[in-house]
Design an enzyme around this catalytic site. Structure first.
Site, short mmCIF file in Angstrom:
data_model
loop_
_atom_site.label_atom_id
_atom_site.label_comp_id
_atom_site.label_asym_id
_atom_site.label_seq_id
_atom_site.Cartn_x
_atom_site.Cartn_y
_atom_site.Cartn_z
N ASP A 1 -7.23 56.18 26.35
CA ASP A 1 -6.57 56.77 27.52
C ASP A 1 -7.43 56.54 28.77
OD1 ASP A 1 -5.21 58.39 29.33
OD2 ASP A 1 -4.80 59.93 27.83
N MET B 1 4.77 63.40 33.10
CA MET B 1 4.86 62.91 34.48
C MET B 1 5.68 61.62 34.54
SD MET B 1 1.55 61.84 36.80
CE MET B 1 1.45 60.06 36.82
N SER C 1 1.68 65.15 27.73
CA SER C 1 0.77 65.02 28.86
C SER C 1 0.71 66.32 29.67
CB SER C 1 1.21 63.81 29.70
OG SER C 1 0.19 63.43 30.59
N GLN C 2 1.02 66.32 30.96
CA GLN C 2 0.84 67.53 31.76
C GLN C 2 1.65 68.71 31.22
OE1 GLN C 2 1.98 66.24 35.71
NE2 GLN C 2 4.16 66.50 35.36
N HIS D 1 -2.77 56.06 27.00
CA HIS D 1 -2.11 57.34 27.26
C HIS D 1 -0.65 57.34 26.80
CE1 HIS D 1 -1.60 61.19 29.14
NE2 HIS D 1 -0.65 60.76 29.94
#
Ligand code: NAG
Ligand code: NAG
Length: 318
Positions: A227, A35, A108-109, A288
């Site tokens: 995170d 992201m 991540s995503q 994160h």
């Protein structure tokens, strides 16, 4: 601007002379950025270069939704995730160097997006899949934005105001993996992405997902110890919050992977993978996506770029 010249193959490295002469090359690698990032950002290009130092001669492909970097960054907030993954699958199928299969790293995503690729398409197939700080069981809060990131802030405000509306569920990327354990009915009724790829919706389980997912060689799930962007961070390991009526008031309880319904009933092949020892849990110290060398290098060394021996092909001209 210089980097744009590398498009659409953001990172390509020619096979080393040695690799070619022996007919052995490292397995290619597909990266998918997270992201707020883009496929050819400085960070992505540098990461690719570092990987190429670990595996000389490796072919690396960086997935994009939009070739333009700013548009690609925007597409990490706005868009229909199912369509984005479909586009990525078409793109991957078009890359000759990937045709015999590849390893994949999702940031991540993009970890759950690459998992979707495996479950729905997987042609060509993924060998090892590494996901860094991903949201496999969704998020219970929309990730906070950097103060300067207005695109992110607008998307976040819209998602928070009506996360399960049809518009949010087809236009806001983060809403499409939002999973509120206190509103599971609304999630199951309205979510068009995560609930589907997790085969959570009763009576609509797609057996192809489990069949494809279980073919992975290794699934490497990386959680960041500090995170606070991913809520809860255990989603990186297929954990989620328990519904609040099943927890002591004021406390939060995490349902770990092996106690998730989708695991117990093996709706996506996760249990099968795990029982064969193919789910690897890793922790990286830090917040994160704090990708320190201690974090990524051992994983890239072990799970990326395994040697592939090309079968010699002969063509007889008559
Ligand atoms: C894949 O290749 C076909 C044929 O060259 C092309 O028409 C199509 O746009 C490509 N798709 C993607 C997503 O790159
Ligand atoms: C299951 O998923 C596959 C791959 O995405 C798809 O081709 C197929 O149509 C799906 N089956 C059903 C019943 O939805």
């Amino acid at each position: 601007m210089r980097l744009l010249k590398l498009l659409p193959l953001a990172l390509t490295v020619l096979p080393s002379v040695l690799g070619v002469s022996l007919g052995v090359t490292p397995r290619p690698l597909v990266l998918w950025h997270g992201m707020g990032d883009s496929h050819a950002s400085r960070a992505m290009v540098e990461f690719g270069e570092l990987i190429a130092k670990v595996h000389p001669g490796i072919f690396i492909y960086s997935v994009y939704i939009e070739e333009d970097q700013e548009q690609d960054r925007r597409a990490s907030f706005y868009g229909n995730v199912n369509e984005q993954v479909e586009f990525a699958a078409e793109q991957i199928a078009n890359v000759t160097e990937l045709q015999d299969g590849f390893d994949a790293i999702g940031f991540s995503q993009a970890g759950q997006f690459l998992r979707t690729y495996v479950e729905r398409y997987n042609m060509p197939p993924v060998h090892n899949l590494i996901t860094f700080g991903s949201q496999h069981m969704g998020i219970s809060d929309i990730p906070a934005c950097k103060p300067w990131d207005l695109v992110c802030q607008a998307a976040r405000r819209a998602a928070k105001s009506s996360v399960y509306s049809h518009w949010a569920q087809t236009n806001l990327v983060q809403a499409q993996y939002y999973r509120d354990p206190d509103r599971l009915e609304a999630y199951l009724a309205n979510n068009k992405f995560l609930a589907d790829i997790n085969n959570e919706i009763p009576d609509t389980h797609n057996a192809t997902y489990a069949k494809n997912f279980a073919t992975l060689n290794k699934l490497v799930l990386v959680l960041f110890s500090k995170d606070i962007t991913v809520v809860p961070k255990e989603s990186a390991w297929f954990g989620s919050y328990a519904p609040s009526d099943e927890t002591i008031p004021g406390e939060t309880t995490i349902i770990p992977m092996r106690m998730q319904e989708i695991y117990i009933h093996d709706t996506i092949g996760l249990k099968r993978l795990d029982e064969e020892g193919d789910v690897i849990f890793k922790t990286c110290e830090g917040v994160h996506m704090q990708l320190t060398e201690d974090c990524w290098r051992p994983l890239v060394k072990e799970f990326v770029g395994g040697a592939v021996r090309k079968t010699p092909s002969f063509r007889i001209q008559i």
